[in-house]
Design an enzyme around this catalytic site. Sequence first.
Site, PDB file in Angstrom:
ATOM      1  N   SER A  14       7.774   9.375   3.193  1.00 46.34           N
ATOM      2  CA  SER A  14       6.543   8.661   2.824  1.00 46.34           C
ATOM      3  C   SER A  14       5.309   9.331   3.430  1.00 46.34           C
ATOM      4  CB  SER A  14       6.622   7.210   3.306  1.00 46.34           C
ATOM      5  OG  SER A  14       5.356   6.606   3.146  1.00 46.34           O
ATOM      6  N   SER A  16       2.453   7.660   3.541  1.00 47.12           N
ATOM      7  CA  SER A  16       1.555   6.575   3.963  1.00 47.12           C
ATOM      8  C   SER A  16       1.127   6.699   5.430  1.00 47.12           C
ATOM      9  CB  SER A  16       2.211   5.219   3.709  1.00 47.12           C
ATOM     10  OG  SER A  16       2.354   5.030   2.327  1.00 47.12           O
ATOM     11  N   LYS A  65       9.780  -4.778  -3.080  1.00 49.39           N
ATOM     12  CA  LYS A  65       8.532  -5.492  -3.403  1.00 49.39           C
ATOM     13  C   LYS A  65       8.770  -6.926  -3.868  1.00 49.39           C
ATOM     14  CE  LYS A  65       5.941  -1.384  -4.291  1.00 49.39           C
ATOM     15  NZ  LYS A  65       5.221  -0.510  -5.187  1.00 49.39           N
ATOM     16  N   GLY A 238       1.916  10.489  -8.769  1.00 49.42           N
ATOM     17  CA  GLY A 238       1.325   9.255  -8.249  1.00 49.42           C
ATOM     18  C   GLY A 238       0.635   9.394  -6.898  1.00 49.42           C
TER      19      GLY A 238
END
Length: 269
Positions: A14, A16, A65, A238
């Site tokens: 990731s 992030s 999610k 993305g």
Amino acid sequence: MKKFAVIGSPIKHSLSPQIHTLFGKRLGIQISYEAIEVKRAEFKAKVDKLLNDGYLGLNVTLPLKEMAFQYSDINSEEATFTESVNTLNIKNSSVFGETTDGQGLLLDLKDKGFRLEGSRVVLLGSGGSAKSIIPSLLSNNLKSLSVANRTQNKAEVLVNKYKDTSPEIGLIEVDKPVDSEVDIVINATSAGTLKQSLTMPPNIFGPTTRVYDLSYSKDITPFNLLAQKAGIKDTYDGLGMLVNQAALSFEIWNEIRPDIEGIEGKLRS
Ligand code: NDP
């Protein structure tokens, strides 16, 4: 030091943590941000512990999610509508669920020059991210939004949910040809991330189709490679959406929107 993290599986790669650390530096806010592996079966126990340990916010990625939506005490209107949460915000001992995926995608599509209005869009996938982006896509006066998913029943449920208010949404079968030209293909499956092959309508890529893959990777994503082999030049991954949705999450937690200028390029290099 405010503590944040992204949870999901797989999570090792990731970006992030890098993005949020850059935001913190830009704004002079002291934060820590980790990537923590959490599988579906351990979701509740691990999230309970993280909150106990003083984390103020969590980003949630695949495949969690929908579980995060169930976990939150109070969900935002959009999270409630989409039944998907990518941002948990802890305030006054309550857990607030939000979703920034849809707005993050729209901001990046706009940035990349995609014109949604009047377009025929095919959406592949019906998992957490597909759920979270459909209302945002439908808010743009599309000509059509055709949804296909490996487990067709999940796509059917999604289409039925929106059909009355948005008659432009429809179902297509994952392995049957589509019957009209497609302007934009959005891949919201995790097949590439999971390194699996993806079944899709054989004629999905036309001469003027533009392609947006929610997945991202260091090299071209498997889906965008497929599209390029089919002759499509205009393919995007993305990463820009990731940066935009991260900025919106950062704002939820810290009440200030970071400037994202140059961050996508920095991550690519
Ligand atoms: P989920 O696990 O919730 O859903 C996965 C979806 O992919 C399901 O529709 C599933 O179909 C489908 N799928 C999985 N494997 C295959 C396969 N081999 N062939 C066909 N379909 C398959 O994941 P998310 O929706 O949360 O994430 C999907 C992708 O989007 C991930 O790669 C994620 O990294 C990316 N993403 C990127 C974001 C960004 O900011 N750029 C934000 C959010 C997500 P089925 O129902 O049949 O299981």
